[in-house]
Design an enzyme around this catalytic site. Sequence first.
Site, PDB file in Angstrom:
ATOM      1  N   SER A   1      30.946  35.798 -25.385  1.00  0.00           N
ATOM      2  CA  SER A   1      30.473  35.635 -24.015  1.00  0.00           C
ATOM      3  C   SER A   1      30.691  34.188 -23.623  1.00  0.00           C
ATOM      4  CB  SER A   1      28.986  35.993 -23.939  1.00  0.00           C
ATOM      5  OG  SER A   1      28.588  36.039 -22.589  1.00  0.00           O
TER       6      SER A   1
ATOM      7  N   MET B   1      25.765  33.900 -25.416  1.00  0.00           N
ATOM      8  CA  MET B   1      25.271  35.269 -25.623  1.00  0.00           C
ATOM      9  C   MET B   1      23.756  35.338 -25.451  1.00  0.00           C
ATOM     10  SD  MET B   1      26.962  37.329 -28.730  1.00  0.00           S
ATOM     11  CE  MET B   1      28.691  37.733 -28.784  1.00  0.00           C
TER      12      MET B   1
ATOM     13  N   HIS C   1      26.865  39.867 -34.825  1.00  0.00           N
ATOM     14  CA  HIS C   1      26.210  38.895 -35.705  1.00  0.00           C
ATOM     15  C   HIS C   1      27.246  38.285 -36.660  1.00  0.00           C
ATOM     16  CE1 HIS C   1      22.220  41.386 -35.281  1.00  0.00           C
ATOM     17  NE2 HIS C   1      22.470  40.645 -34.216  1.00  0.00           N
TER      18      HIS C   1
ATOM     19  N   ASN D   1      25.748  30.842 -36.112  1.00  0.00           N
ATOM     20  CA  ASN D   1      25.699  31.837 -37.186  1.00  0.00           C
ATOM     21  C   ASN D   1      26.795  31.573 -38.213  1.00  0.00           C
ATOM     22  OD1 ASN D   1      23.746  32.933 -35.538  1.00  0.00           O
ATOM     23  ND2 ASN D   1      25.086  34.479 -34.668  1.00  0.00           N
TER      24      ASN D   1
ATOM     25  N   THR E   1      20.008  34.852 -35.254  1.00  0.00           N
ATOM     26  CA  THR E   1      19.865  33.734 -34.308  1.00  0.00           C
ATOM     27  C   THR E   1      18.708  32.812 -34.672  1.00  0.00           C
ATOM     28  OG1 THR E   1      20.767  35.194 -32.627  1.00  0.00           O
ATOM     29  CG2 THR E   1      19.759  33.149 -31.844  1.00  0.00           C
TER      30      THR E   1
HETATM   31  C1  LIG Z   1      23.569  42.450 -26.375  1.00  0.00           C
HETATM   32  C2  LIG Z   1      23.274  41.462 -27.470  1.00  0.00           C
HETATM   33  C3  LIG Z   1      22.132  41.607 -28.232  1.00  0.00           C
HETATM   34  C4  LIG Z   1      21.845  40.684 -29.252  1.00  0.00           C
HETATM   35  N1  LIG Z   1      20.655  40.798 -29.899  1.00  0.00           N
HETATM   36  C5  LIG Z   1      20.338  39.898 -30.839  1.00  0.00           C
HETATM   37  C6  LIG Z   1      19.051  39.950 -31.464  1.00  0.00           C
HETATM   38  O1  LIG Z   1      18.210  40.780 -31.128  1.00  0.00           O
HETATM   39  N2  LIG Z   1      18.771  39.028 -32.431  1.00  0.00           N
HETATM   40  C7  LIG Z   1      19.686  38.090 -32.814  1.00  0.00           C
HETATM   41  O2  LIG Z   1      19.383  37.302 -33.721  1.00  0.00           O
HETATM   42  N3  LIG Z   1      20.896  37.995 -32.208  1.00  0.00           N
HETATM   43  C8  LIG Z   1      21.239  38.865 -31.229  1.00  0.00           C
HETATM   44  N4  LIG Z   1      22.431  38.757 -30.589  1.00  0.00           N
HETATM   45  C9  LIG Z   1      23.356  37.673 -31.001  1.00  0.00           C
HETATM   46  C10 LIG Z   1      22.945  36.348 -30.372  1.00  0.00           C
HETATM   47  O3  LIG Z   1      23.084  36.414 -28.970  1.00  0.00           O
HETATM   48  C11 LIG Z   1      23.806  35.240 -30.965  1.00  0.00           C
HETATM   49  O4  LIG Z   1      23.516  35.180 -32.357  1.00  0.00           O
HETATM   50  C12 LIG Z   1      23.501  33.878 -30.364  1.00  0.00           C
HETATM   51  O5  LIG Z   1      23.681  33.868 -28.967  1.00  0.00           O
HETATM   52  C13 LIG Z   1      24.410  32.812 -30.991  1.00  0.00           C
HETATM   53  O6  LIG Z   1      24.105  31.575 -30.383  1.00  0.00           O
HETATM   54  P1  LIG Z   1      25.154  30.394 -30.311  1.00  0.00           P
HETATM   55  O7  LIG Z   1      24.553  29.340 -29.456  1.00  0.00           O
HETATM   56  O8  LIG Z   1      25.567  30.021 -31.688  1.00  0.00           O
HETATM   57  O9  LIG Z   1      26.475  31.006 -29.635  1.00  0.00           O
HETATM   58  P2  LIG Z   1      26.698  31.696 -28.211  1.00  0.00           P
HETATM   59  O10 LIG Z   1      25.420  32.144 -27.651  1.00  0.00           O
HETATM   60  O11 LIG Z   1      27.770  32.688 -28.406  1.00  0.00           O
HETATM   61  O12 LIG Z   1      27.239  30.496 -27.289  1.00  0.00           O
HETATM   62  C14 LIG Z   1      28.473  29.865 -27.542  1.00  0.00           C
HETATM   63  C15 LIG Z   1      28.979  29.219 -26.248  1.00  0.00           C
HETATM   64  O13 LIG Z   1      30.077  28.350 -26.593  1.00  0.00           O
HETATM   65  C16 LIG Z   1      31.004  28.351 -25.524  1.00  0.00           C
HETATM   66  N5  LIG Z   1      32.312  27.907 -26.016  1.00  0.00           N
HETATM   67  C17 LIG Z   1      33.091  28.490 -26.955  1.00  0.00           C
HETATM   68  N6  LIG Z   1      34.199  27.747 -27.174  1.00  0.00           N
HETATM   69  C18 LIG Z   1      34.129  26.676 -26.347  1.00  0.00           C
HETATM   70  C19 LIG Z   1      34.963  25.552 -26.126  1.00  0.00           C
HETATM   71  N7  LIG Z   1      36.102  25.348 -26.830  1.00  0.00           N
HETATM   72  N8  LIG Z   1      34.604  24.660 -25.163  1.00  0.00           N
HETATM   73  C20 LIG Z   1      33.459  24.823 -24.449  1.00  0.00           C
HETATM   74  N9  LIG Z   1      32.605  25.877 -24.654  1.00  0.00           N
HETATM   75  C21 LIG Z   1      32.940  26.780 -25.589  1.00  0.00           C
HETATM   76  C22 LIG Z   1      31.002  29.799 -25.062  1.00  0.00           C
HETATM   77  O14 LIG Z   1      31.468  29.885 -23.734  1.00  0.00           O
HETATM   78  C23 LIG Z   1      29.524  30.216 -25.218  1.00  0.00           C
HETATM   79  O15 LIG Z   1      28.832  30.100 -24.001  1.00  0.00           O
HETATM   80  C24 LIG Z   1      22.754  39.628 -29.552  1.00  0.00           C
HETATM   81  C25 LIG Z   1      23.897  39.477 -28.764  1.00  0.00           C
HETATM   82  C26 LIG Z   1      24.153  40.378 -27.723  1.00  0.00           C
HETATM   83  C27 LIG Z   1      25.366  40.162 -26.873  1.00  0.00           C
END
Ligand SMILES: Cc1cc2nc3c(=O)[nH]c(=O)nc-3n(C[C@H](O)[C@H](O)[C@H](O)COP(=O)(O)OP(=O)(O)OC[C@H]3O[C@@H](n4cnc5c(N)ncnc54)[C@H](O)[C@@H]3O)c2cc1C
Length: 502
Positions: free
Chosen positions: A124, A130, A437, A471, A483
Amino acid sequence: MPHPAAEVVDVVVVGSGPVGSTFARIIGDARPGCRILVVDVGPRVPGVPGLHTQTMSPEERARARLLTQGAQSGVDQSEVRDPGEAAALDPVLDHDRLVRPGLFLLGEGAKVEGEFGLAAASMSSGIGGMGIHWSGSCPRPNGTERIPFIPAEEMDQAYDVADRLLSVDHDPAPGDDLLQRMRAALAAEFDADAPDASPVTMTPLAVVVDGNGPQVSGPSVILGDLAERVPGFALRPRTLARRVLIEDGAVHGVELECRDTGATYEVRCRHVVVAADALRTPQLLFASGVRPRTLGRYLNDHLKMTGTTTLSRAYTSDDRGRTPGRPIGVVLIPFSSRVREIQGQVHPAARSIWFSGADFAGLAFYGAKDLQFSDRVAFSGSRRDSFGMPAMTVRYTLTDRDRATIELLESTARRAAEALGGSSEDLTFAPGGSSLHYQGSTRMGATDDGESVCDSYGRVWGVDGLTVGGNNVIPTATAANPTITSVALAVRAATTIAGRLE
Ligand SMILES: Cc1cc2nc3c(=O)[nH]c(=O)nc-3n(C[C@H](O)[C@H](O)[C@H](O)COP(=O)(O)OP(=O)(O)OC[C@H]3O[C@@H](n4cnc5c(N)ncnc54)[C@H](O)[C@@H]3O)c2cc1C
């Protein structure tokens, strides 16, 4: 808007999801005078930055989902893939669908002919990552899921901070008779299997309560009022990090691209945090020339079995609708290292934050992947993805141990259904990538022995000032939703960065 070439900040955070937001919040709280620039390739969506789509009006939610789908931005995936509005709102029951609204598939390269692959691998791209679409389940890992080289007490303290940041409620409906009876029935079925493991309990949920009842929390809650308290904090949407700039083994900035104009420019800084999800974090390292042996390796995704079960009359409820005051809860059958390397969740519809109903429950069971060096996301030196970054290819296979885990997922889900007096006719083993995940692709290690990319604070071996989060840093085989662990690890890592800032 012009971005001066000589822009200088203290820290650049790539990615505004729950993990990037945690880095910004922890560093900003510790050093309110410092300059923190968070960039995200995705756009801003309606509401305050990082607001969960569940809290939006249906029109805003639909708009936000269309905006965050990367190259598939604007394609109504709920219509394309799933005609039912109820199912479109329901992340538990949509197991037949490869891609969910608000996400976009990795697509070509997700599955190599003859391998299991990760066909459903999705990402996303929007402010909040996400974390504006997620479901908020935050169980803590158990036994071998936990990271052996981080002292347990220290990790528990980080989990406590992570719980506060995400507003995690360990028992959102204390004393609710229906949930307690379901929990007791499942405990009677499963606790004797693993007397020394964590008992069947309620799933901790990241929720805030507003006038419409409990709502899933996320990056907006993590960031809170940071922008008001830290004048040097900035969140820049539609900004792609193309490269981390490294000289003589130390970070000195990032090369960014404005997605509106296509212009590239540099920002100078001594600290870069890459929290860009488990596929795009190793991608940015690769694009930056940081290519340790283990980059992208040990990629793993939870083996996932979902379905529904009918319930005996003892567990049905007259309370059919999603009314604001209605209790919510999900029963958790925890992972056990000895007898059950899987985690089960039973979502009674009558107590669901997501969907309505009285006489059924959703089943979501995850299994720990057998970790392999050969499971990986690889990057091309010549081909590009839709953002112009190195194209990905996933190499991913199942082992005999995985096949045994899949059998255990099915038999355990059936036992859960039967313990509640029901049966499950629609159990489905989901395509690879469906759990969302993904883990391990920049895994941490106790030492720089060629088996890890970073240390236990996310510091990339051999590159001063480069930290990874998400992750992707989790090195163990887990079945717990990841998460809360990634946010807890970000708390530790961010505290270390703050300690280095004057
Ligand atoms: C429907 C759904 C249900 C879920 N339910 C759960 C749950 O119940 N429990 C749980 O633990 N997890 C759940 N998850 C997973 C959880 O959303 C993710 O584990 C979490 O969002 C990861 O966080 P993050 O900040 O590492 O990455 P993300 O939230 O994926 O954010 C990464 C961001 O980095 C940006 N990005 C990527 N590359 C670049 C770049 N080169 N330059 C600039 N920006 C960049 C992207 O645009 C993105 O916005 C669910 C996910 C979904 C979609």
